[in-house]
Design an enzyme around this catalytic site. Structure first.
Site, PDB file in Angstrom:
ATOM      1  CD  GLU A  53      -3.051  -1.022   2.177  1.00  0.00           C
ATOM      2  OE1 GLU A  53      -3.204  -0.028   2.896  1.00  0.00           O
ATOM      3  OE2 GLU A  53      -3.650  -2.095   2.361  1.00  0.00           O
ATOM      4  CG  ASP A 197     -12.632   4.459 -20.845  1.00  0.00           C
ATOM      5  OD1 ASP A 197     -11.706   3.733 -21.255  1.00  0.00           O
ATOM      6  OD2 ASP A 197     -13.572   4.040 -20.140  1.00  0.00           O
ATOM      7  CE  LYS A 226     -11.812  -3.602 -22.740  1.00  0.00           C
ATOM      8  NZ  LYS A 226     -11.683  -2.812 -21.502  1.00  0.00           N
TER       9      LYS A 226
HETATM   10  N1  DSN Z   1     -16.360  -5.129 -20.699  1.00  0.00           N
HETATM   11  C1  DSN Z   1     -15.546  -4.311 -21.573  1.00  0.00           C
HETATM   12  C2  DSN Z   1     -15.858  -4.549 -22.994  1.00  0.00           C
HETATM   13  O1  DSN Z   1     -16.118  -5.675 -23.345  1.00  0.00           O
HETATM   14  O2  DSN Z   1     -15.852  -3.627 -23.791  1.00  0.00           O
HETATM   15  C3  DSN Z   1     -15.628  -2.920 -21.229  1.00  0.00           C
HETATM   16  O3  DSN Z   1     -15.437  -2.794 -19.858  1.00  0.00           O
END
Ligand code: DSN
Length: 412
Positions: A53, A197, A226
């Site tokens: 932390e 975002d 992603k």
């Molecule tokens: N759940 C994600 C998506 O599939 O776009 C976004 O948080």
């Protein structure tokens, strides 16, 4: 899994079944990807054994010297990747990254302006079922009904009327380029902050395949799993002046101990993303998406906005007379994983939907290129045009598995 298979064969078996699912099928969920061996090793490492932390150099626990090194490296590499002055790599997710920015710069009851969920936005951008819709007054913009793209004139008009404290751009199902500069200019004109975002397009932004939001808007939030192809988690970038408030909002504001194995794996991901091969990878994601989109449209399927500029596309299944849920289920039987998705002006519930979201990051990570995208596009079309034809679905599944076999997820 040599230990797990002995100590907990039940869980080892579940993981093995999931490995086979990922190996034998095609992952076309736009927000998913396949991390490297190195990221997997860091995630599964002894870095998980520690509380840390606080921040590097100022921890509330002893023994954090190597965790400081790992977190500093993660922050430095992320800053270099995006050209950021400041980075925080502790948010456990994209939603928590967003939450930290809101908590740092908004008061409860202030106005948050963002894109509607059904038009491609995100739950954490003001949905009534998220904390964002409960804590803040929310004003939401839609896409232009004709082009199904962002209309900056309408957004500017709404901003003048609503006077938001925070203007949010970025989406989870928008297939077109986002003009971050235009958003910041609108925010500036009404005295608002602007947050981008970029969770979905972070890899594209880092490599110049999509314009970068960092240094253009006040705050950039992202996930790391992603198009960035790292471990599941979040991060925030901004100019240095905003750093202290964001740090405080993340810890102690809303999180306790950082997930140090994840932060270590984020550092590994950011180093991989700094390599020239990552730029080539992101260019290929977009090339693949374009070919997949063209193939679907050549098969008579309608894409929202008529195509894509990024890694994803949104199919409108209204003309086929089937729901997103039916299409997702039928494609699942053919070992093609996608997700049902709302489309602009959706008339069905988010669990049924009229659309499908399809993306190319994971199949591109396997080395698939344009010729494979043409085949995949034709297979998707075959299934969604005849979702009850079990024989045709079985035939597509055999073809999918044969192709998947040629592109292992973890080649040695
Ligand atoms: N759940 C994600 C998506 O599939 O776009 C976004 O948080």
């Amino acid at each position: 899994m040599s230990y797990l298979s002995k100590t907990d064969p039940e869980i080892a078996d579940i993981i093995e079944k999931e490995r086979l699912r990922q190996t034998n099928g095609l992952e076309l969920i736009a927000s998913e990807n396949l991390v490297s061996h190195a990221v997997l090793e860091a995630m599964g490492s002894i870095m998980t054994n520690k509380y840390a932390e606080g921040y590097p150099g100022k921890r509330y626990y002893g023994g954090c010297e190597f965790h400081d090194e790992a977190e500093n490296l993660a922050r430095d590499r992320l800053k270099k990747l995006f050209g950021a002055e400041y980075a925080n790599v502790q948010p456990h997710s994209g939603t928590q990254a967003n939450m930290a920015v809101y908590f740092a710069f908004m008061n409860l009851g202030d106005t948050l302006m963002s894109m509607k969920l059904t038009q491609g936005g995100h739950l954490s951008h003001g949905s009534p079922v998220s904390f964002t819709g409960k804590f803040y007054k929310v004003a939401q913009y839609s896409l232009d009904p004709k082009t199904e793209m962002l209309d900056y004139g309408t957004i500017e008009e709404m901003a003048r009327k609503e006077k938001p404290k925070m203007l949010v751009c970025g989406a989870s199902a928008y297939p077109r380029t986002i003009d971050f500069k235009a958003f910041q200019e609108i925010a500036d004109s009404v005295g608002a902050y602007c947050m981008a975002d970029i969770a979905h397009i972070a890899g594209l932004c880092a490599t110049g395949v999509h314009p970068n939001s960092v240094g253009v808007v006040n705050f950039t939030t992202t996930t790391t799993h992603k198009t960035l192809r790292g471990p599941r988690g979040g991060a925030i970038m901004a100019n240095a002046e905003y750093g202290p408030a964001i740090d405080k909002a993340v810890f102690p504001g809303m999180q306790g101990g950082p997930l140090m194995h994840t932060i270590t794996a984020k550092a590994v991901c950011f180093e991989e993303a700094l390599r020239p091969s990552f730029t080539e990878y992101n260019k290929q994601i977009v090339k693949n998406a374009k070919v997949l989109a063209e193939t679907l449209m050549a098969n008579g399927l309608r894409l929202v906005s008529g195509g894509t500029d990024n890694h994803l596309m949104l199919l409108d299944l209204t003309a086929q007379g089937i729901t997103g849920l039916e299409a997702e289920t039928a494609l699942g039987k053919a070992a093609i994983t996608v997700n049902k998705n709302t489309i602009p002006n959706e008339t069905k519930s988010p669990f049924i939907t009229s659309g499908l979201r399809v993306g190319t990051p994971a199949v591109t990570s396997r080395g698939m290129k344009e010729s494979e995208m043409r085949m995949i596009g034709n297979w998707i079309a075959t299934v969604v045009k005849d979702v009850k034809n079990e024989a045709a679905i079985r035939d597509v599944r055999a073809k999918v598995e044969a192709m998947a076999g040629k592109f292992p997820i973890y080649p040695e």
